[in-house]
Design a protein around this motif. Structure first.
Motif, short mmCIF file in Angstrom:
data_model
loop_
_atom_site.label_atom_id
_atom_site.label_comp_id
_atom_site.label_asym_id
_atom_site.label_seq_id
_atom_site.Cartn_x
_atom_site.Cartn_y
_atom_site.Cartn_z
N THR A 4 0.87 -1.16 0.00
CA THR A 4 0.00 0.00 0.00
C THR A 4 0.91 1.22 0.00
O THR A 4 1.86 1.28 0.78
CB THR A 4 -0.89 0.01 1.27
OG1 THR A 4 -1.67 -1.18 1.28
CG2 THR A 4 -1.80 1.22 1.29
N ARG A 18 3.70 0.20 2.88
CA ARG A 18 3.40 -0.78 3.93
C ARG A 18 2.72 -2.00 3.34
O ARG A 18 2.30 -2.00 2.19
CB ARG A 18 2.56 -0.18 5.05
CG ARG A 18 1.17 0.23 4.64
CD ARG A 18 0.33 0.69 5.82
NE ARG A 18 -0.17 -0.43 6.57
CZ ARG A 18 -1.35 -1.01 6.37
NH1 ARG A 18 -2.15 -0.57 5.42
NH2 ARG A 18 -1.73 -2.01 7.11
N TYR A 19 2.65 -3.03 4.16
CA TYR A 19 1.95 -4.25 3.78
C TYR A 19 1.33 -4.86 5.02
O TYR A 19 1.71 -4.52 6.15
CB TYR A 19 2.89 -5.25 3.08
CG TYR A 19 4.02 -5.74 3.95
CD1 TYR A 19 3.91 -6.93 4.67
CD2 TYR A 19 5.20 -5.03 4.06
CE1 TYR A 19 4.95 -7.38 5.47
CE2 TYR A 19 6.23 -5.46 4.86
CZ TYR A 19 6.11 -6.64 5.56
OH TYR A 19 7.13 -7.07 6.37
N ASP A 20 0.37 -5.72 4.82
CA ASP A 20 -0.25 -6.46 5.91
C ASP A 20 0.43 -7.82 5.97
O ASP A 20 0.28 -8.64 5.07
CB ASP A 20 -1.75 -6.63 5.68
CG ASP A 20 -2.50 -5.31 5.72
OD1 ASP A 20 -2.01 -4.36 6.36
OD2 ASP A 20 -3.57 -5.21 5.09
N CYS A 21 1.18 -8.05 7.02
CA CYS A 21 1.94 -9.29 7.15
C CYS A 21 1.04 -10.42 7.67
O CYS A 21 0.11 -10.17 8.44
CB CYS A 21 3.11 -9.07 8.11
SG CYS A 21 4.29 -10.44 8.12
N GLY A 24 0.32 -10.67 11.38
CA GLY A 24 -0.57 -9.71 12.02
C GLY A 24 -0.01 -8.29 12.08
O GLY A 24 -0.74 -7.35 12.35
N CYS A 25 1.28 -8.13 11.83
CA CYS A 25 1.90 -6.80 11.85
C CYS A 25 1.57 -6.04 10.57
O CYS A 25 1.17 -6.65 9.57
CB CYS A 25 3.41 -6.93 11.99
SG CYS A 25 3.94 -7.59 13.58
N LYS A 26 1.78 -4.74 10.60
CA LYS A 26 1.57 -3.88 9.43
C LYS A 26 2.82 -2.99 9.26
O LYS A 26 2.76 -1.78 9.48
CB LYS A 26 0.32 -3.04 9.60
CG LYS A 26 -0.95 -3.88 9.70
CD LYS A 26 -2.16 -3.01 9.88
CE LYS A 26 -3.45 -3.75 10.05
NZ LYS A 26 -3.62 -5.07 9.60
N ARG A 28 5.75 -0.62 7.96
CA ARG A 28 5.77 0.47 7.01
C ARG A 28 7.14 1.13 7.01
O ARG A 28 7.80 1.21 8.05
CB ARG A 28 4.68 1.49 7.31
CG ARG A 28 4.85 2.17 8.62
CD ARG A 28 3.76 3.19 8.85
NE ARG A 28 3.79 3.60 10.23
CZ ARG A 28 2.72 3.87 10.94
NH1 ARG A 28 1.53 3.78 10.39
NH2 ARG A 28 2.83 4.24 12.18
N GLU A 41 11.83 -1.16 7.45
CA GLU A 41 11.12 -1.76 8.60
C GLU A 41 11.44 -3.24 8.59
O GLU A 41 11.52 -3.87 7.53
CB GLU A 41 9.62 -1.54 8.46
CG GLU A 41 8.80 -2.08 9.62
CD GLU A 41 8.72 -1.15 10.81
OE1 GLU A 41 8.70 -1.66 11.93
OE2 GLU A 41 8.67 0.07 10.61
N CYS A 43 10.05 -6.69 10.23
CA CYS A 43 8.93 -7.29 10.93
C CYS A 43 9.42 -8.35 11.93
O CYS A 43 10.49 -8.94 11.75
CB CYS A 43 7.98 -7.92 9.92
SG CYS A 43 6.42 -8.49 10.65
#
Length: 105
Positions: A4, A18-21, A24-26, A28, A41, A43
């Protein structure tokens, strides 16, 4: 990976990627237009991404530095890169590394 892309409010020269891992993390990372610094970043599951000028180079250096310090010694990564379009219309490089076996959350 599906990223995104947006500019934070009142910061038209900054792109946030960013992305939706799956964990559950996001995560960016931010890059400011015209700078040589790539934002990044890392994760909790081990995925790391950089965005900005020479993102691939920064990613490789980051992973090498972590290995030299004994961090992530058990991690095997596959590196990827792609371009996204920044809100100001220019392409921006995104480089990311996916661990063969993600860490537990």
């Amino acid at each position: 990976m599906e990223f995104t892309v947006r500019s934070p409010m009142n910061k038209p020269d900054v792109v946030e990627v960013r992305y939706d891992c799956a964990c559950g993390c996001k995560p960016r990372a931010r890059y400011t237009r015209g700078t040589s610094e790539a934002g990044h970043e890392h994760c909790c599951c081990g995925i790391v991404h950089f965005v900005g000028a020479e993102a691939s180079k920064h990613l490789e250096g980051y992973l090498a530095e972590r290995r030299a310090k004994g961090e992530d010694a058990d991690m095997v990564y596959t590196q990827h890169r792609q371009q996204v379009t920044a809100p100001w219309g220019e392409p921006v490089e995104v480089a990311y590394a996916l661990p063969k076996v993600p860490k537990a959350h």
